[in-house]
Design an enzyme around this catalytic site. Structure first.
Site, short mmCIF file in Angstrom:
data_model
loop_
_atom_site.label_atom_id
_atom_site.label_comp_id
_atom_site.label_asym_id
_atom_site.label_seq_id
_atom_site.Cartn_x
_atom_site.Cartn_y
_atom_site.Cartn_z
CE1 TYR A 155 0.11 2.25 -11.80
CE2 TYR A 155 -0.90 1.84 -13.93
CZ TYR A 155 0.22 1.88 -13.12
OH TYR A 155 1.45 1.56 -13.65
CE LYS A 162 3.70 1.40 -16.27
NZ LYS A 162 5.16 1.34 -16.57
C1 1JT Z 1 4.34 5.32 -11.15
C2 1JT Z 1 4.11 5.27 -9.76
C3 1JT Z 1 4.19 4.19 -11.92
C4 1JT Z 1 3.74 4.09 -9.19
C5 1JT Z 1 3.59 2.96 -9.98
C6 1JT Z 1 3.81 3.00 -11.33
N1 1JT Z 1 3.59 1.76 -11.84
C7 1JT Z 1 3.23 0.96 -10.83
N2 1JT Z 1 3.23 1.67 -9.70
C8 1JT Z 1 2.87 1.16 -8.41
C9 1JT Z 1 1.40 1.22 -8.22
C10 1JT Z 1 0.68 0.07 -8.08
C11 1JT Z 1 -0.68 0.11 -7.86
C12 1JT Z 1 -1.33 1.33 -7.78
C13 1JT Z 1 -0.60 2.48 -7.92
C14 1JT Z 1 0.77 2.41 -8.14
C15 1JT Z 1 4.28 6.47 -8.90
C16 1JT Z 1 4.50 7.75 -9.65
C17 1JT Z 1 5.35 7.58 -10.84
C18 1JT Z 1 4.76 6.58 -11.81
O1 1JT Z 1 -2.69 1.33 -7.55
C19 1JT Z 1 -3.33 2.52 -7.26
C20 1JT Z 1 -1.45 -1.15 -7.67
#
Ligand code: 1JT
Length: 255
Positions: A155, A162
């Site tokens: 993340y 965030k």
């Molecule tokens: C972005 C992306 C923001 C995926 C996102 C996000 N906020 C949540 N996600 C889903 C997510 C959830 C988990 C994770 C990674 C992503 C993609 C690019 C744009 C911004 O864990 C590694 C649990």
């Protein structure tokens, strides 16, 4: 719950979008909604989403939140067409793919600033315009994820963005409270959206939640949309500056 309210929802990309789940929940509660989408490329697919029973209560406007001019234009149009706004949903985030793949320590200056700009600063910018149209008070809701406080591998820079977003929720709540405008975030458990598709091991994150979360299931687009709709409504008139977890209870667990 939302009759006679006008609600702007930013961040619809397709039918899996959390923003679209929110739009459906708001429409069920009788709101009028304004959907914003990133660019002309998205326009047609979003028009198709909206066709049907709810068409008359939905307007579509483009808005790229990295552009102050586009934000200004959006709110000018909304002011002309509606005059007053009661709710704003900010469901917008972006980070560069390489920053979600590589180790966090390799985050570039450009990648850091990009994620912060689109995912955190944009809430401040749109709230500043929205407040002038919230003549009767209002509710602003953004979306976050617990990668802000805990390390979730991959993340990365989104977690930092965030954290800035969640802190902005508290500062905005304090600035806008005296105009009876509330500001909150919904911290969603992982949901399969287009944004999540590109994430390595996303499937195994979903599996872990399903096995261990108190509710023993993943949250749905509807779970999140319904909570956002509730925060937009007068049923939550005393809640502001909060991060509300909609995650099947996963975040209460220790080791
Ligand atoms: C972005 C992306 C923001 C995926 C996102 C996000 N906020 C949540 N996600 C889903 C997510 C959830 C988990 C994770 C990674 C992503 C993609 C690019 C744009 C911004 O864990 C590694 C649990």
């Amino acid at each position: 719950m939302l009759t006679n309210k006008n609600i702007i929802i930013m961040g619809v990309r397709n039918k899996w979008s959390i923003a679209w789940g929110t739009a459906k929940a708001c429409l069920e509660q009788n709101a009028g909604i304004i959907l914003t989408y990133l660019g002309e490329r998205e326009k047609e697919s979003i028009e198709k989403l909206v066709q049907g029973e709810y068409e008359q209560r939905v307007r579509l406007y483009p808005c790229d939140v990295s552009s102050d001019e586009q934000i200004q234009e959006l709110f000018d149009k909304v002011e002309k067409d509606f005059g007053i706004v009661h709710g704003l949903v900010h469901a917008v985030a972006h980070a560069r793919t390489e920053d979600l793949r590589d180790s966090f320590i390799n985050t570039s200056r450009d990648g850091f600033l990009h994620a912060m700009n689109i995912s955190a600063y944009s809430l401040i910018a749109v709230s500043r315009y929205a407040k002038d149209l919230m003549k009767d008070g209002g509710s602003i809701v953004t979306l976050t994820y617990q990668g802000s406080n805990r390390v979730v591998q991959g993340y990365n820079v989104m977690g930092v963005a965030k954290a800035a977003l969640e802190s902005s929720v508290r500062y905005l709540a304090d600035d806008l409270g005296m105009q009876n405008i509330r500001v909150n975030a919904v911290s969603a458990g992982p949901v399969k959206t287009l944004s999540a598709m590109g994430i390595q091991n996303f499937g195994s994150i979903l599996d872990i939640v399903q096995q261990r979360a108190p509710l023993r299931r993943n949250v749905t687009q509807k779970d999140i949309g319904d909570t956002v709709a509730c925060l937009l409504s007068d049923y939550t008139a005393g809640i502001t500056g909060q991060i509300i977890y909609v995650d099947s209870g996963f975040s209460i667990l220790g080791a």
